[in-house]
Design an enzyme around this catalytic site. Structure first.
Site, mmCIF file in Angstrom:
data_model
loop_
_atom_site.group_PDB
_atom_site.id
_atom_site.type_symbol
_atom_site.label_atom_id
_atom_site.label_comp_id
_atom_site.label_asym_id
_atom_site.label_seq_id
_atom_site.Cartn_x
_atom_site.Cartn_y
_atom_site.Cartn_z
ATOM 1 N N ARG A 11 1.849 -15.752 9.698
ATOM 2 C CA ARG A 11 1.351 -17.285 9.706
ATOM 3 C C ARG A 11 2.266 -18.063 8.604
ATOM 4 N NH1 ARG A 11 -4.439 -15.232 7.482
ATOM 5 N NH2 ARG A 11 -3.874 -13.759 8.905
ATOM 6 N N LYS B 125 2.083 -1.595 4.257
ATOM 7 C CA LYS B 125 1.231 -1.106 5.130
ATOM 8 C C LYS B 125 1.007 0.661 4.845
ATOM 9 C CE LYS B 125 1.937 -4.353 8.925
ATOM 10 N NZ LYS B 125 0.310 -4.741 9.198
HETATM 11 N N1 BES Z 1 1.620 -7.836 12.309
HETATM 12 C C1 BES Z 1 0.464 -7.640 11.661
HETATM 13 C C2 BES Z 1 -0.568 -7.471 12.621
HETATM 14 C C3 BES Z 1 -1.023 -6.633 13.617
HETATM 15 C C4 BES Z 1 -1.447 -5.328 12.897
HETATM 16 C C5 BES Z 1 -0.572 -6.375 14.871
HETATM 17 C C6 BES Z 1 -1.516 -4.270 13.748
HETATM 18 C C7 BES Z 1 -0.776 -5.510 15.668
HETATM 19 C C8 BES Z 1 -1.400 -4.195 15.094
HETATM 20 C C9 BES Z 1 0.092 -8.856 10.896
HETATM 21 O O1 BES Z 1 1.349 -9.403 10.177
HETATM 22 C C10 BES Z 1 -0.654 -8.281 9.775
HETATM 23 O O2 BES Z 1 -0.353 -7.540 9.112
HETATM 24 N N2 BES Z 1 -1.816 -8.864 9.580
HETATM 25 C C11 BES Z 1 -2.600 -8.455 8.792
HETATM 26 C C12 BES Z 1 -3.538 -9.783 8.206
HETATM 27 C C13 BES Z 1 -4.415 -9.504 6.935
HETATM 28 C C14 BES Z 1 -3.588 -9.225 5.628
HETATM 29 C C15 BES Z 1 -5.051 -10.558 6.645
HETATM 30 C C16 BES Z 1 -3.738 -7.639 9.453
HETATM 31 O O3 BES Z 1 -4.068 -8.006 10.486
HETATM 32 O O4 BES Z 1 -4.230 -6.520 8.759
HETATM 33 MN MN MN Z 2 1.667 -8.295 8.367
#
Ligand code: BES
Ligand code: MN
Ligand code: ZN
Length: 501
Positions: free
Chosen positions: A354, A280
């Site tokens: 997921r 990230k």
């Molecule tokens: N935990 C995150 C989702 C998230 C991001 C929640 C920001 C709250 C605030 C999750 O694991 C994630 O990183 N999801 C990705 C999925 C994508 C790679 C398809 C996302 O939402 O960017």
């Molecule tokens: Mn994630």
């Protein structure tokens, strides 16, 4: 905090403070008028002189009002009488509590539940007052070396209800409100705990604590060795880059006979989500300690449930795991075999929630559940779709979706439904495995739900995406305790319908 209900006359109250509503423009509520008479027009005089307009959120604290037995009278602005709605009511309560807490009244009699709030009854008004009180007094100062304590904090609050007939209703409202407030606190405390303390083992400890506290609860822990045996290849892959062992905690609550099929709550428990090899960006990455908000809310709900002693069976699952980049970490391109036997091509290691949940969802088939609800900070896309006000609800079972929407309406812990139509499923196609773990940018929350739906064919299932609602950013950064009210409400209503059958 101690709460009680009473149905009494304002002028007879002998308390540190009595709390009265004032409407805009400068109009006393019914109780206020009684006090005004006793005090020979003291209050109406003040209003006439312009000391308080009655705008929502204004407060005026008075001492030694003539002929009044209580030491103080707190006048609270409630806005226009006809416009008093839920949101405003909660704000008014919050303002009241903060004022009482800061001005040395350790106890108070509050007449605000007598005000008319559009579409809401006494039960709701008392319950929300209890919940809002706890919310405004909540602090997370366990890790501060100096704890700034309030000198004379609010300790006791009496709510006045209009008729004696409503005393029982008020007491029920306090009981429910307190259980939810305590459940929210449990949720907020673990969720706010930093990721160097709150790891999967810490979550497991909290689960075990619950079992110690309540005879109705048993806890089982499943570590990596056992996951290996169960074939949970997807869950294990996510945790592989972390020094902290993945642990899935099972919290089994028995409030009914053995044959009663349980409701299962599965919480995403990523105690930290760096994104893994698909790292990230750095900005606000600290907030990914909240990626266990789903698990925290399941823990809080189990606590509320045990406190209420509801006559149903419920299993709470905390899917604890940490997503780190490392030499052993899983990578984009890997193909994983899930516990269900279905294979997944990893295209982004940041879509890890997921991958953990799918194996937990397969695992819980063994409970032959009446319904399974998973709760997860699953997608940033959900924040884009619904912002920070509503939790995303996705379900392949209409009756369950409706029950949850009703519970969200009744508890004020809002959720909004998004579709999980099969049309979206094709976004998950992969040339190398049964499916990919991401479905591209369009409808990111829905394709995440579509992914999960492939592991929930054996039971009635709903998914709550709490990415936008589990915590707040900015100056008041912290866990919100959501969706503990929604889940607890759902269980309260389940217990009621089961009892009537
Ligand atoms: N935990 C995150 C989702 C998230 C991001 C929640 C920001 C709250 C605030 C999750 O694991 C994630 O990183 N999801 C990705 C999925 C994508 C790679 C398809 C996302 O939402 O960017
Ligand atoms: Mn994630
Ligand atoms: Zn995540």
């Amino acid at each position: 905090m101690e709460f009680s209900v009473k149905s009494g006359i304002a002028e007879k109250q002998r308390s540190a403070c009595i709390v009265i509503g004032v409407f805009e423009p400068r109009r006393l509520s019914a109780v206020g008028e009684q006090l005004d008479k006793i005090s020979e027009g003291y209050l109406s005089n003040l209003l006439r002189r312009g000391d308080l307009e009655g705008k929502s959120g204004q407060v005026l604290l008075l001492h030694h009002v003539p002929n009044i037995l209580s030491e103080r009278v707190l006048l609270v602005g409630c806005g226009k009488e006809r416009e008093l709605d839920e949101r405003q009511y909660k704000q008014i309560i919050t303002r009241t509590i903060n004022t009482l807490n800061e001005t040395g009244s350790m106890e108070a009699v509050c007449f605000l539940p007598e005000l008319h709030v559009k579409g809401r009854d006494t039960y709701w008004k008392v319950r929300m007052a209890v919940e809002s009180t706890h919310d405004s007094l909540y602090q997370f100062n366990q890790l501060k070396s100096k704890k700034g304590e309030t000198r004379r904090p609010l300790r006791k609050l009496v709510f006045n209800v209009p008729t004696r007939r409503e005393l029982g209703i008020g007491e029920k409202a306090i009981e429910h409100g307190l259980a939810i407030a305590n459940g929210k606190k449990v949720c907020r405390d673990v969720a706010n705990m930093p990721p160097n303390i709150c790891n999967p083992a810490y979550l497991a400890e909290q689960a075990s604590e619950l079992a110690k506290q309540y005879d109705s609860i048993n806890t089982k822990l499943i570590g990596e060795a056992e996951m290996e045996k169960l074939g949970m290849g997807s869950y294990l892959a996510v945790g592989r880059g972390s020094e902290n062992e993945s642990i899935m905690s099972l919290i089994e609550y028995k409030g009914s006979h053995d044959e009663q099929a349980p409701i299962v709550l599965v919480g995403k428990g990523l105690t930290f989500d760096t994104g893994g090899i698909s790292l990230k960006p750095g900005a606000a990455m600290d907030e990914m300690k909240y990626d266990m908000g789903g698990a925290a809310s399941v823990l809080g709900t189990m606590h509320a449930l045990a406190e209420l002693n509801l006559p149903i069976n419920v299993v709470g699952v905390l899917a604890g795991c940490e997503n780190m980049p490392d030499g052993r970490a899983y990578r984009p391109g890997d193909v994983l075999t899930t516990m269900s036997g279905q294979t997944v091509e990893v295209l982004n290691t940041d879509a890890e929630g997921r991958l953990v949940l799918c194996d937990a969802l397969t695992y819980v088939e063994r409970y032959n559940p009446e319904a399974v609800i998973d709760v997860a900070t699953l997608t940033g896309a959900c924040v884009i779709a619904l912002g920070h006000h509503a939790t995303g609800l996705m379900s392949t079972h209409n009756p369950l979706a409706h029950d949850l929407l009703n519970a969200s309406e009744h508890s004020g812990d809002r959720a909004w439904r998004l579709p999980v139509w099969d049309d979206y499923q094709e976004q998950l196609e992969s040339p190398f495995a049964d499916m990919a773990n991401i479905g591209g940018r369009p409808a990111g929350s829905i394709t995440a739900a579509c992914f999960l739906s492939r592991f929930t064919r054996k039971y009635n299932w709903a998914h709550l995406d709490i990415a936008g609602t589990a915590w707040q950013s900015g100056k008041n950064k912290g866990s919100t305790g959501r969706p503990v009210p929604l889940l607890t409400q759902y269980l309260i209503e389940r217990a009621e319908t089961q009892n009537n059958n």
